[in-house]
Design a protein around this motif. Structure first.
Motif, PDB file in Angstrom:
ATOM      1  N   VAL A 199       0.700  -1.516   0.013  1.00  0.00           N
ATOM      2  CA  VAL A 199       0.496   0.195   0.291  1.00  0.00           C
ATOM      3  C   VAL A 199       0.711   1.486   0.002  1.00  0.00           C
ATOM      4  O   VAL A 199       0.889   2.479  -0.158  1.00  0.00           O
ATOM      5  CB  VAL A 199      -0.743  -0.145   1.601  1.00  0.00           C
ATOM      6  N   THR A 200       2.090   1.855   0.836  1.00  0.00           N
ATOM      7  CA  THR A 200       2.939   2.447   0.892  1.00  0.00           C
ATOM      8  C   THR A 200       3.488   2.589  -0.320  1.00  0.00           C
ATOM      9  O   THR A 200       3.651   3.156  -1.221  1.00  0.00           O
ATOM     10  CB  THR A 200       3.504   2.252   2.140  1.00  0.00           C
ATOM     11  N   LEU A 201       4.169   1.549  -1.242  1.00  0.00           N
ATOM     12  CA  LEU A 201       4.840   1.373  -1.972  1.00  0.00           C
ATOM     13  C   LEU A 201       4.288   1.579  -3.561  1.00  0.00           C
ATOM     14  O   LEU A 201       4.621   2.849  -4.175  1.00  0.00           O
ATOM     15  CB  LEU A 201       5.324  -0.034  -2.569  1.00  0.00           C
ATOM     16  N   THR A 202       3.026   1.617  -3.558  1.00  0.00           N
ATOM     17  CA  THR A 202       2.286   2.216  -4.234  1.00  0.00           C
ATOM     18  C   THR A 202       1.303   3.711  -4.778  1.00  0.00           C
ATOM     19  O   THR A 202       0.610   4.131  -5.204  1.00  0.00           O
ATOM     20  CB  THR A 202       1.094   0.982  -5.254  1.00  0.00           C
ATOM     21  N   THR A 203       1.280   3.856  -3.230  1.00  0.00           N
ATOM     22  CA  THR A 203       1.790   5.756  -2.867  1.00  0.00           C
ATOM     23  C   THR A 203      -0.044   5.898  -2.662  1.00  0.00           C
ATOM     24  O   THR A 203      -0.474   6.857  -2.644  1.00  0.00           O
ATOM     25  CB  THR A 203       2.008   6.163  -4.301  1.00  0.00           C
ATOM     26  N   VAL A 204      -0.569   3.904  -1.960  1.00  0.00           N
ATOM     27  CA  VAL A 204      -1.648   4.750  -1.807  1.00  0.00           C
ATOM     28  C   VAL A 204      -2.291   5.166  -0.555  1.00  0.00           C
ATOM     29  O   VAL A 204      -2.797   6.214  -0.456  1.00  0.00           O
ATOM     30  CB  VAL A 204      -2.579   2.887  -1.744  1.00  0.00           C
ATOM     31  N   GLY A 205      -1.779   4.588   0.624  1.00  0.00           N
ATOM     32  CA  GLY A 205      -1.249   4.860   1.384  1.00  0.00           C
ATOM     33  C   GLY A 205      -2.885   5.326   2.711  1.00  0.00           C
ATOM     34  O   GLY A 205      -3.381   6.651   2.758  1.00  0.00           O
TER      35      GLY A 205
END
Length: 278
Positions: A199-205
């Protein structure tokens, strides 16, 4: 007797060729008219399904919706059978992309007799709108789609290796976050930590889990920065292949494998080698 059979066979062959030109090609007046009518019917059928999903309309006009759905399905079924009849290689069409889409476009209505609610899958018909570019001779869009498809295929190996490396890093970082943060910060297991990393890596956050310790926050910052690289690298790979793949094509269709994009003076299909002059 032999002459009569020969003439009958020739008549059937000519009929198939005429049907093929109308149904599969959009370069003739008849073919374009057929495709435009088909396009309107597809739009109307998708709109009907969407309206039926609205409860107040479904209560008031359920019978009309049923009549419309079955009418569209019968028309598309006849069209599908005519496509099979007129093409020189029926199995090639049946298992082609549009052949599968055309089949899936009629199945849900028949399936609704057994499974209630499956008629809403008729929105699959919207995929048939992809033919719009060919119908209205939007060659530029067809060309760009073919170039993009070729570039993606050429990039597949590189992107697969890249994604494999990313997944490996995700597992390692997820495990580190589980060790650093633990259950107190919501990282209750390694799979949960891997989920947070993705989630963090895909910048969704989503923010449902967040590191609380300084070391965890530093690691999280690195993951966020890496996220931009994850986006940039595949984009660069595909861009290079796009530059290599660009070339001008037209909408001529192969009767054997139904691939588009052949030059008007081409003698053989670039995909299967079938003679285009038969």
């Amino acid at each position: 007797m032999y002459k009569q059979k020969y003439m009958a066979s020739k008549t059937v062959t000519n009929l198939k060729k005429k049907l093929y030109a109308i149904i599969f090609e959009a370069d003739t007046a008849g073919g374009k008219a057929f495709d435009v009518v088909l396009l309107v019917l597809i739009l109307a059928s998708v709109l009907t399904v969407c309206l039926e999903s609205i409860s107040r309309y479904r209560i008031l006009y359920l019978d009309w919706f049923n009549i419309a759905e079955w009418s569209f399905t019968i028309i598309f079924t006849l069209e599908y059978l005519l496509r099979i009849y007129s093409t020189p290689k029926p199995l090639k069409y049946i298992f082609s992309f549009f052949g599968v889409v055309d089949f899936l476009a009629i199945v849900p209505t028949y399936l609704s007799l057994i499974v209630v609610g499956s008629q809403y899958l008729l929105v699959i018909r919207s995929l048939r709108l992809l033919r719009a570019a060919r119908i209205f001779k939007l060659t530029r869009f067809i060309n760009e789609g073919q170039v993009l498809s070729k570039a993606l295929r050429a990039s597949l190996a590189k992107i697969t290796v890249f994604l494999g490396a990313v997944l490996t890093v995700v597992v390692i970082i997820g495990s580190l976050m589980y060790i650093i943060e633990g259950a107190a910060s919501g990282f209750t297991s390694i799979p949960t930590s891997i989920y947070w990393t993705i989630v963090t890596l895909t910048t969704v956050g989503y923010g449902d889990i967040a590191p609380a310790t300084p070391l965890g926050q530093i690691l999280a910052s690195l993951v966020m920065v890496m996220g931009y690289g994850v986006i940039a690298v595949p984009t660069g790979i595909v861009s290079v292949e796009l530059a290599r793949s660009e070339k001008e094509t037209v909408t001529r269709v192969c009767p054997n494998c139904h691939k588009e994009g052949h030059a008007m003076d081409a003698n053989y299909c670039y995909n299967c080698g079938y003679s285009l002059n038969d």
